[in-house]
Write a protein that holds these residues in place. Structure first.
Motif, mmCIF file in Angstrom:
data_model
loop_
_atom_site.group_PDB
_atom_site.id
_atom_site.type_symbol
_atom_site.label_atom_id
_atom_site.label_comp_id
_atom_site.label_asym_id
_atom_site.label_seq_id
_atom_site.Cartn_x
_atom_site.Cartn_y
_atom_site.Cartn_z
ATOM 1 N N LEU A 134 88.710 -24.314 59.285
ATOM 2 C CA LEU A 134 89.760 -23.551 59.948
ATOM 3 C C LEU A 134 90.056 -22.258 59.179
ATOM 4 O O LEU A 134 90.161 -21.172 59.762
ATOM 5 C CB LEU A 134 91.021 -24.422 60.038
ATOM 6 N N LEU A 135 90.146 -22.366 57.839
ATOM 7 C CA LEU A 135 90.434 -21.174 57.044
ATOM 8 C C LEU A 135 89.281 -20.182 57.119
ATOM 9 O O LEU A 135 89.499 -18.962 57.175
ATOM 10 C CB LEU A 135 90.693 -21.560 55.588
ATOM 11 N N ALA A 136 88.035 -20.702 57.132
ATOM 12 C CA ALA A 136 86.883 -19.802 57.240
ATOM 13 C C ALA A 136 86.981 -19.017 58.536
ATOM 14 O O ALA A 136 86.721 -17.807 58.576
ATOM 15 C CB ALA A 136 85.585 -20.599 57.185
ATOM 16 N N SER A 137 87.379 -19.709 59.609
ATOM 17 C CA SER A 137 87.441 -19.019 60.889
ATOM 18 C C SER A 137 88.577 -17.999 60.902
ATOM 19 O O SER A 137 88.488 -16.965 61.559
ATOM 20 C CB SER A 137 87.581 -20.037 62.024
ATOM 21 N N ARG A 138 89.635 -18.266 60.160
ATOM 22 C CA ARG A 138 90.727 -17.282 60.105
ATOM 23 C C ARG A 138 90.379 -16.092 59.225
ATOM 24 O O ARG A 138 90.707 -14.948 59.533
ATOM 25 C CB ARG A 138 92.010 -17.930 59.590
ATOM 26 N N LEU A 139 89.711 -16.377 58.086
ATOM 27 C CA LEU A 139 89.430 -15.306 57.127
ATOM 28 C C LEU A 139 88.181 -14.511 57.509
ATOM 29 O O LEU A 139 87.997 -13.394 57.049
ATOM 30 C CB LEU A 139 89.253 -15.891 55.721
#
Lengths: 310, 334
Positions: free
Chosen positions: B245-250
C-alpha cells in the motif's frame, strides 16, 4: 553467578579478538579510551537492569538522554557559572521522570511498556517543542570536561563508571536488591510477604531515570549536542541487559552481568569497525549475534509474563 | 459470572451488532472515546471554519490510517498470542522496495511483485516464529534482532528510493469509491478476515488460549509452537500488505518508509489503545480498528488546528497513557 558466566567468556573472547587485530588495544591508554566510550551505555544498562529485574521495561531512557542533552545546551548556553546548577537540575529531572514512570506504572497500573512509550513520545515532543525543532545553545567547557576530560591518566567518565558500578553492586546486595528481585520473580508472593511493590518498583524507575541523566551528561561531554544523542539507546540498553543473561519479565540475573553485557555490545561495535564491517552491514551482524547469543546462552526465557502484566 | 451479566445488560441496550462487537469488552471504551473525539473534532472544525464531515476530510482520515491499520491488525494477532513484533517497520521498508523493484514501472509485473512481497514477508515471519519457539528467544529480542538484520540489508543495498510503481498499481493508494478510499477497503478486508479467523476458526481460539496461558494451552493439547509461528507469519504478511500500500502511495520503494511512520511502536500503541492486553489472551480486532481510527481522527484535528508536530507527540503520549490508566481502572472495578 553460573547464569552470568557465559557473558564474561564472550566478553573476554571479543577483547582478545580486538587485541589480535590491534595489539595496542590492551595497553592502558587505549583500553581506558574504550572504557570511556562504553561508560554511558554501561551506566544506562545498570539503570535498565533495576527496572527489568523488577519485572518492568523502561523504553523512555533514549529520549530522556536526548532531552537532557538538549536542555543542558539550551540552559547553559556556553556560560561557566550555569554549569553546576544545570548539572543538578539534570539529575533531578532524571529522578522526576523515573518517579512519574513509576507512579503511572504502579499506582495507575498501566503496563510499563506503554507508560514508558508514552513518556518517550512526551519527552521527545516536549523538548523540541521548547527549542523549536532543533537543539539550541551550547555546552560549557566545564560541562564537557566530565565526558571528555580526565584526572591524570584516568578519564572522569571511567571514575564515574566505577562509582556507579560500586553503588549498583551495593544496592543489589542490600535489602533493596533482594526485595527488587523478589518483586520481579513473583510479585504476589513478594507482596504477601510484606514487600511494598509500588515503592520498590518506583525506586527502580527512578534509578533508571538517574542513570539516564548521568549517561546524558557523559554523552553530551563526549559527543556534543545533537538531536539524535539518545537515538536507539533504549533498545541498546535492553539488549545489553538481556545479553548479560537477565530475564525479561524479572527475577533473574545479576547487575554485574548486565553491565558486562553493555561492555560486550560496545566491544562488538569496536570489533566490527576494526574488521571494516562498518556502516551498512553492521546492524545485520549485530542482529544475528544478539539472537545467537541469547539463544545459545544457557538462558531460558519464560514465554511471557504471567502475573504483573495483567 | 458478573462479567457475563454485565455483557448481557449492555448488549440488550445496544442491539445485536454491538453485542458481537462487545465480545471483546474493552473495544466498547475505545468506540465511546472515538465518538466523543469525533464530536469534539466536529466542534473544533466548525469553530475553525472547516467542515469535519467533508468528503475530503473523511477520505483523508481513511487514507492516513489504512497502512497503520493493516499493520496493527497483524500486531493484534501476535499480541493476543502473548508475543510482540518489533520488526514490522523495517519489514515494511523492505517490502516497498521489493514491490517497486520487481514492478519496475510495468503493469504486467504487478502480480509477480505482489507474490514476491507476500513470500518475503511470510519468510520473515517464519524466521521470527522459529526464533521465538525453537531457539526460545523472547519475542522482544528476537524481533528486535530480525529488525536489525533487515536494517543492515537495507543500509547495504539502498541509498535512497529505488524502483518504480506503474500507474495502474497507484490506484490502490489514491482511488476512492464514493466516500470510501480503496486503501480503506483493503484495510477493512484484512480486518474482517482477522476477525473471522479469531472468532470462527480453531486457530483463532488457540491464539486466545496460548495468549491466556501458554502452559495450560500446551497441557490441553494445543501445539503452542505452531500457533506462535502462525501469528508471526500472519503479522509479517500484514506488514507486507502495508508495504504494498505504501509503495503504491509513494510511487517508489523507500528504505525509510516504515521507520518514518514509526510503524513498530505505533502499531503496538494502536493495539493497546483498542483494549487488547499487552500480556495476551484478551482483546480483539474490533478494538484495534477503533484504536487506529482514534489516532487518525486525532491527527486530522491536529492538522486542521495546525498544531506543531512536536506537540502532537506530546498529546499522543498523554492520550496513550491516560487511556491505559482508564482501562486498568475499569478492569479493577469490574
Amino acid at each position: 553467578m553460573r547464569r552470568a558466566l557465559p557473558i564474561f567468556v564472550v566478553l573476554a573472547g571479543l577483547l582478545i579478538a580486538i587485541a589480535v587485530v590491534n595489539p595496542y588495544f590492551l595497553e592502558p591508554p587505549a583500553f581506558l579510551a574504550f572504557v570511556k566510550r562504553a561508560a554511558p551505555l554501561v551506566i544506562l544498562a545498570a539503570g535498565q537492569y533495576f527496572v527489568i529485574v523488577s519485572g518492568e521495561f523502561d523504553l523512555s531512557v533514549g529520549s530522556l538522554v536526548t532531552a537532557e542533552v538538549v536542555i543542558a545546551a539550551r540552559l547553559i548556553d556556553g556560560s561557566a557559572e550555569a554549569t553546576w546548577p544545570v548539572l543538578a537540575l539534570l539529575l533531578v529531572l532524571g529522578l522526576l521522570v523515573g518517579l512519574v514512570n513509576g507512579i503511572v506504572t504502579t499506582i495507575f497500573r498501566v503496563p510499563s511498556f506503554i507508560t514508558t512509550l508514552g513518556m518517550l513520545l512526551i519527552l521527545s515532543g516536549a523538548v523540541f517543542l521548547w527549542t523549536g525543532g532543533a537543539p539550541r545553545g551550547a555546552l560549557s567547557p566545564e560541562f564537557r570536561e566530565l565526558g571528555r576530560g580526565s584526572l591524570g591518566p584516568v578519564p572522569w567518565s571511567v571514575l564515574i563508571l566505577v562509582a556507579v558500578v560500586a553503588a549498583a553492586v551495593y544496592a543489589m546486595r542490600a535489602g533493596f536488591g533482594h526485595t527488587l528481585i523478589a518483586a520481579g520473580d513473583n510479585d504476589r508472593a513478594a507482596a504477601l510477604s510484606g514487600v511494598r511493590l509500588a515503592r520498590v518498583r518506583t525506586a527502580a524507575f527512578m534509578i533508571s531515570g538517574l542513570s539516564a541523566a548521568v549517561a546524558a551528561i557523559l554523552l553530551g561531554g563526549f559527543a556534543g549536542v545533537s538531536a539524535q544523542a539518545g537515538n536507539g539507546l533504549e533498545f541498546q540498553a535492553i539488549t545489553a541487559v538481556v545479553l548479560g543473561g537477565v530475564v525479561l519479565g524479572g527475577g533473574r540475573g545479576s547487575v554485574v552481568a548486565a553491565m558486562a553485557g553493555a561492555f560486550t555490545l560496545e566491544a562488538l561495535f569496536t570489533l566490527l569497525n576494526l574488521y571494516g564491517i562498518s556502516g551498512a552491514l553492521e546492524p545485520a551482524v549485530q542482529g544475528v549475534i544478539i539472537i545467537a547469543a541469547v539463544a545459545l546462552g544457557a538462558v531460558r526465557f519464560p514465554r511471557r509474563r504471567t502475573a504483573a502484566a495483567s | 459470572m458478573t462479567q457475563q451479566l454485565k455483557l448481557r445488560r449492555v448488549a440488550a441496550a445496544e442491539g445485536s451488532f454491538l453485542r458481537r462487537l462487545s465480545a471483546d469488552q474493552p473495544a466498547r471504551a475505545v468506540y465511546l472515546a472515538l465518538a466523543l473525539l469525533i464530536m469534539l473534532g466536529w466542534l473544533l472544525f466548525t469553530l475553525d471554519g472547516g467542515r469535519f464531515l467533508s468528503q475530503e476530510n473523511i477520505v483523508g482520515i481513511q487514507q492516513r490510517s489504512a497502512a497503520l491499520g493493516i499493520v496493527a491488525i497483524g500486531q493484534t494477532l501476535v499480541i493476543l498470542a502473548g508475543g510482540l513484533d518489533l520488526s514490522v517497520a523495517y519489514l515494511i521498508s523492505l517490502t516497498t522496495l521489493v514491490a517497486a523493484e520487481i514492478m519496475a514501472g510495468a503493469g504486467a509485473n504487478v502480480p509477480a511483485a505482489i507474490a514476491a512481497v507476500l513470500a518475503v514477508s511470510a519468510l520473515v515471519g517464519l524466521v521470527n516464529g522459529l526464533i521465538v519457539t525453537r531457539l526460545q528467544v523472547h519475542a522482544f529480542i528476537a524481533t528486535l534482532g530480525t529488525a536489525l538484520i533487515i536494517r543492515g540489508v537495507l543500509d547495504a543495498r539502498y541509498d535512497g528510493p529505488a524502483g518504480s510503481v506503474p500507474a495502474s498499481f497507484r490506484h490502490l493508494g489514491y482511488d476512492r469509491i464514493g466516500p470510501l478510499a480503496v486503501s480503506a477497503l483493503l484495510w477493512a478486508a484484512v480486518a474482517v478476515s482477522a476477525w473471522l479467523l479469531l472468532s470462527r476458526t480453531r486457530l483463532g481460539y488457540r491464539i486466545y488460549a496460548v495468549g491466556g496461558n501458554t502452559e495450560v494451552a500446551r497441557l490441553s493439547g494445543v501445539r503452542t509452537e505452531r500457533v506462535m509461528i502462525a501469528v508471526h507469519v500472519l503479522c509479517s504478511v500484514c506488514a507486507g500488505i502495508a508495504g504494498l500500500l505504501l509503495a503504491s502511495r509513494l510511487g517508489a520503494g523507500t528504505p525509510t518508509a516504515g521507520t518514518d511512520g514509526g510503524y513498530d511502536l505505533e502499531s503496538i500503541a494502536a493495539v493497546v489503545l483498542g483494549g487488547t492486553a499487552l500480556a495476551g489472551g484478551r482483546g480483539g480486532v474490533a478494538g484495534t480498528v477503533g484504536g487506529v481510527l482514534l489516532l487518525a481522527v486525532l491527527d486530522s484535528i491536529f492538522n486542521q488546528m495546525e498544531v506543531n508536530s512536536f506537540a502532537k507527540d506530546v498529546v499522543r503520549g498523554v492520550v496513550l497513557v491516560a487511556a491505559l490508566a482508564i482501562y486498568a481502572r475499569r478492569r479493577r472495578t469490574a
